[in-house]
Motif scaffolding. Structure first.
Motif, PDB file in Angstrom:
ATOM      1  N   MET A   1      -4.820   6.412   6.213  1.00  0.00           N
ATOM      2  CA  MET A   1      -5.237   7.707   5.668  1.00  0.00           C
ATOM      3  C   MET A   1      -4.814   7.846   4.210  1.00  0.00           C
ATOM      4  O   MET A   1      -3.774   7.335   3.793  1.00  0.00           O
TER       5      MET A   1
ATOM      6  N   SER B   1      -4.074   8.156 -11.622  1.00  0.00           N
ATOM      7  CA  SER B   1      -2.974   7.858 -10.713  1.00  0.00           C
ATOM      8  C   SER B   1      -1.879   7.153 -11.499  1.00  0.00           C
ATOM      9  O   SER B   1      -2.092   6.678 -12.612  1.00  0.00           O
TER      10      SER B   1
ATOM     11  N   GLN C   1      -3.515  10.073   1.234  1.00  0.00           N
ATOM     12  CA  GLN C   1      -2.742  11.318   1.082  1.00  0.00           C
ATOM     13  C   GLN C   1      -3.247  12.202  -0.053  1.00  0.00           C
ATOM     14  O   GLN C   1      -3.232  13.413   0.066  1.00  0.00           O
TER      15      GLN C   1
ATOM     16  N   ASN D   1       4.237   3.487   8.509  1.00  0.00           N
ATOM     17  CA  ASN D   1       4.890   2.846   7.361  1.00  0.00           C
ATOM     18  C   ASN D   1       5.686   3.840   6.520  1.00  0.00           C
ATOM     19  O   ASN D   1       6.009   3.557   5.384  1.00  0.00           O
ATOM     20  N   GLU D   2       6.002   4.981   7.092  1.00  0.00           N
ATOM     21  CA  GLU D   2       6.729   5.969   6.314  1.00  0.00           C
ATOM     22  C   GLU D   2       8.227   5.676   6.261  1.00  0.00           C
ATOM     23  O   GLU D   2       8.865   5.863   5.239  1.00  0.00           O
TER      24      GLU D   2
ATOM     25  N   THR E   1       0.829  -1.203   0.000  1.00  0.00           N
ATOM     26  CA  THR E   1       0.000   0.000   0.000  1.00  0.00           C
ATOM     27  C   THR E   1       0.862   1.252   0.000  1.00  0.00           C
ATOM     28  O   THR E   1       1.937   1.273   0.600  1.00  0.00           O
TER      29      THR E   1
ATOM     30  N   TYR F   1      -0.748  14.291   9.149  1.00  0.00           N
ATOM     31  CA  TYR F   1      -1.482  13.017   9.208  1.00  0.00           C
ATOM     32  C   TYR F   1      -1.070  12.209  10.439  1.00  0.00           C
ATOM     33  O   TYR F   1      -1.885  11.525  11.047  1.00  0.00           O
ATOM     34  N   ARG F   2       0.204  12.289  10.752  1.00  0.00           N
ATOM     35  CA  ARG F   2       0.703  11.528  11.901  1.00  0.00           C
ATOM     36  C   ARG F   2       0.015  11.993  13.181  1.00  0.00           C
ATOM     37  O   ARG F   2      -0.399  11.171  14.007  1.00  0.00           O
TER      38      ARG F   2
ATOM     39  N   ASP G   1       6.471  15.564   3.373  1.00  0.00           N
ATOM     40  CA  ASP G   1       6.761  15.558   4.814  1.00  0.00           C
ATOM     41  C   ASP G   1       5.754  16.374   5.619  1.00  0.00           C
ATOM     42  O   ASP G   1       5.330  15.961   6.702  1.00  0.00           O
TER      43      ASP G   1
ATOM     44  N   ASN H   1       4.052  -4.191  -5.978  1.00  0.00           N
ATOM     45  CA  ASN H   1       3.204  -3.468  -5.030  1.00  0.00           C
ATOM     46  C   ASN H   1       4.086  -2.932  -3.916  1.00  0.00           C
ATOM     47  O   ASN H   1       4.219  -3.556  -2.871  1.00  0.00           O
ATOM     48  N   PRO H   2       4.706  -1.798  -4.138  1.00  0.00           N
ATOM     49  CA  PRO H   2       5.661  -1.312  -3.140  1.00  0.00           C
ATOM     50  C   PRO H   2       4.964  -0.848  -1.867  1.00  0.00           C
ATOM     51  O   PRO H   2       3.790  -0.482  -1.880  1.00  0.00           O
ATOM     52  N   THR H   3       5.724  -0.869  -0.799  1.00  0.00           N
ATOM     53  CA  THR H   3       5.246  -0.249   0.434  1.00  0.00           C
ATOM     54  C   THR H   3       5.579   1.240   0.344  1.00  0.00           C
ATOM     55  O   THR H   3       6.353   1.669  -0.516  1.00  0.00           O
ATOM     56  N   LEU H   4       5.010   1.996   1.264  1.00  0.00           N
ATOM     57  CA  LEU H   4       5.208   3.442   1.198  1.00  0.00           C
ATOM     58  C   LEU H   4       6.679   3.809   1.367  1.00  0.00           C
ATOM     59  O   LEU H   4       7.194   4.693   0.677  1.00  0.00           O
ATOM     60  N   ASP H   5       7.381   3.124   2.276  1.00  0.00           N
ATOM     61  CA  ASP H   5       8.785   3.469   2.489  1.00  0.00           C
ATOM     62  C   ASP H   5       9.651   3.072   1.292  1.00  0.00           C
ATOM     63  O   ASP H   5      10.582   3.781   0.917  1.00  0.00           O
TER      64      ASP H   5
ATOM     65  N   PHE I   1      -1.005   6.063   3.858  1.00  0.00           N
ATOM     66  CA  PHE I   1      -0.282   6.281   5.108  1.00  0.00           C
ATOM     67  C   PHE I   1      -0.973   5.489   6.223  1.00  0.00           C
ATOM     68  O   PHE I   1      -2.181   5.637   6.444  1.00  0.00           O
TER      69      PHE I   1
ATOM     70  N   LEU J   1       2.229  14.167  -2.958  1.00  0.00           N
ATOM     71  CA  LEU J   1       1.626  14.175  -1.624  1.00  0.00           C
ATOM     72  C   LEU J   1       1.848  12.871  -0.866  1.00  0.00           C
ATOM     73  O   LEU J   1       1.804  12.854   0.361  1.00  0.00           O
ATOM     74  N   ARG J   2       2.071  11.787  -1.584  1.00  0.00           N
ATOM     75  CA  ARG J   2       2.257  10.511  -0.874  1.00  0.00           C
ATOM     76  C   ARG J   2       3.444  10.563   0.079  1.00  0.00           C
ATOM     77  O   ARG J   2       3.450   9.890   1.102  1.00  0.00           O
TER      78      ARG J   2
ATOM     79  N   TYR K   1       8.569   2.971  -1.797  1.00  0.00           N
ATOM     80  CA  TYR K   1       8.204   3.957  -2.819  1.00  0.00           C
ATOM     81  C   TYR K   1       8.957   5.260  -2.593  1.00  0.00           C
ATOM     82  O   TYR K   1       9.488   5.862  -3.527  1.00  0.00           O
TER      83      TYR K   1
ATOM     84  N   LEU L   1       2.643  17.074   4.906  1.00  0.00           N
ATOM     85  CA  LEU L   1       1.347  16.397   4.963  1.00  0.00           C
ATOM     86  C   LEU L   1       1.416  15.191   5.902  1.00  0.00           C
ATOM     87  O   LEU L   1       0.516  14.970   6.732  1.00  0.00           O
ATOM     88  N   LEU L   2       2.489  14.428   5.805  1.00  0.00           N
ATOM     89  CA  LEU L   2       2.605  13.235   6.645  1.00  0.00           C
ATOM     90  C   LEU L   2       2.745  13.609   8.129  1.00  0.00           C
ATOM     91  O   LEU L   2       2.267  12.880   8.994  1.00  0.00           O
TER      92      LEU L   2
END
Lengths: 134, 356
Positions: A84, B60, A86, A55-56, A26, B149-150, B143, B94-98, A29, B139-140, B100, B145-146
């Protein structure tokens, strides 16, 4: 009838219990809160009341539960997840929680693919830990 | 998102491609307004002269961009022009966010293919690639935005813990309805604190988009085309090559952007040799906000058989609504020893609308 929690059986003498948390496949976030409650008092175990991660970064989201392992008997392990979006495009996600001991996987969360609906979703992984034979 | 670049790219597509335009058209275009030098959304389609009105863009990176042009012009089934663009790494993995975030350039690499049929039956095939080496507007991995979100996720997770405590011993709770009850409880708890999570997330996203319009970008692209006088593959001959590079950097804090665009092209001429070369560069400085900004720019264009020309202009750019921009500029144009001329104009530009 109060909710019945899934039970994870473990061996009291086979070493540390480990918890792995991951959000595979995924780009959304995902952030979690891990807590461990005492079986009798319902109080949080010291050091396990506010473990957070997401997962950042690439750091392993792996945690050792209190040792020796038998002190976890009856404890409730709670992991609260928030997912969430983004950029508003939506997307899918999976939650992977694994409980390990001595190289053996004791429990693994169902491999379920979810599609986020809306800006934010919440999920919970809540387990009761019990010594084998209890 | 790549607001500035998208606007410019759309304008380039609207104007067509220099690699396939005769010199007079290029001169006309320079006279009509500014040369836009962003990497086009679909390099392969661009090099064979596709226009943005024929493009159906993906929403996307993961999606395949399928472009159909002149579909019903002569044959009701076979489109006269087709093109698509894909991000191979996103399709294949299918990458993970980190992952990516660490290899964003790899996942942002898009390859494109296009074909077209000319009125005389000649066919064109093309291949293109573009890579976003830097894209701080994503936006993915943003920093700011994250971080926001955090904080929200922490509030949500803490509230989930409290809600679980409150409902776990209720008689009406079972494993099936617990997630729904927790969700409802959390939203109520946060609402009491004045935190409307969905609204805050949307507002934060809009705010970050507004402030990151001038973020750093470095994108490169290239395309090659081959042409056959008929439908036979054996008769295909390379016909054109193009490359693009765009670099953008914030200046004046959140209020400005410096944008540099480069483009080169080589086209096989009527004598069947590659001799129609073109090089163009543009330097533009924006000052203002995403919705309203002024700019100062310098363009340079050199092409085989044509006197090199340079242009300097001042202008303004206004965001009329989501995806619709208007700009006006006035400046001076100098071509060789010709007298300096006054240029100017107003352009309406269409960009991919941003999701609110």
């Amino acid at each position: 009838m109060p909710i019945t929690l899934p039970i994870v059986k473990f061996h009291p003498d086979k070493g540390t219990l480990w918890v792995d948390i991951a959000y595979p496949e995924t780009l959304l976030f995902c952030r979690y809160l891990l807590q461990l409650r005492d079986a009798d008092t319902n109080e949080f175990i010291e050091g396990y009341d506010n473990i957070r991660g997401d997962n950042e970064n690439s750091a392993d989201d792996t945690y050792a539960l209190p040792t020796p392992a038998y002190v976890n008997d009856g404890c409730v392990l709670m992991i609260f997840h928030t997912i969430m979006d983004q950029n508003g495009d939506g997307g899918s996600y999976r939650i992977s929680v694994t409980i390990r001991q001595g190289g053996t996987v004791l429990w693994k969360s169902p491999d379920t693919k979810y599609d986020i609906s809306g800006e934010l979703e919440m999920k919970q992984t809540i387990l009761k830990l019990e010594v084998e034979g209890d | 998102m790549r607001i500035t670049i998208r606007v410019v790219a759309s304008a380039l597509l609207l104007l067509g491609t220099a690699a396939t335009l005769p010199a007079q058209d290029i001169e006309d275009r320079v006279e009509a307004g500014r040369i836009d030098l962003a990497v086009p959304d679909n390099p392969a389609f661009n090099i064979i002269g596709g226009s943005s009105s024929e493009i159906l863009r993906p929403s996307s990176l993961r999606e395949v961009s399928v472009l159909l042009g002149d579909m019903l012009s002569s044959n009701p089934v076979i489109p006269k022009a087709t093109a698509f663009e894909i991000s191979p790494m996103l399709l294949a993995s299918n990458p993970t966010l980190d992952t990516y975030a660490a290899q964003r350039w790899l996942y942002s690499t898009r390859v494109s293919f296009a074909t077209s049929t000319e009125n005389n039956g000649a066919r064109q095939l093309s291949f293109g690639i573009r890579i976003s080496l830097i894209d701080e507007t994503d936006l993915r991995t943003n920093d700011q935005l994250l971080d926001a979100y955090r904080d929200l996720a922490d509030l949500s997770n803490t509230a989930q813990s409290k809600c679980f405590d409150e409902i776990r011993n209720r008689e009406d709770v079972n494993a099936d309805n617990m997630p729904q009850l927790i969700d409802s409880c959390v939203r109520k708890k946060l609402e009491i604190q004045g935190i409307l999570v969905d609204s805050i997330i949307r507002a934060e996203r809009t705010r970050i988009r507004g402030t990151s319009w001038n973020s750093a970008i470095l994108e490169i692209g290239a395309a090659g085309a081959a042409r056959s006088s008929d439908s036979l593959v054996a008769n295909l001959m390379s016909s054109a090559y193009s490359f693009w590079a765009t670099w953008a950097q914030p200046v004046f804090g959140p209020h400005g952007q410096l944008l540099l665009g480069l483009r080169g092209a080589s086209v096989r001429g009527a004598d069947n040799t590659f001799g129609e070369d073109e090089a163009a560069a543009a330097l533009r400085c924006y000052v203002g906000s995403n919705d309203f900004k002024g700019f100062l720019e310098f363009d340079f264009l050199a092409r085989s058989g044509m006197t090199p020309m340079s242009t300097g202009a001042l202008g303004i750019e206004l965001n009329l609504s989501n995806g619709i921009w208007i700009d006006g500029s006035a400046g001076l144009e100098k071509a060789g020893s010709d007298a300096t001329r006054i240029t100017g104009g107003v352009n309406l530009r269409l960009a991919t609308p941003e999701i609110e």
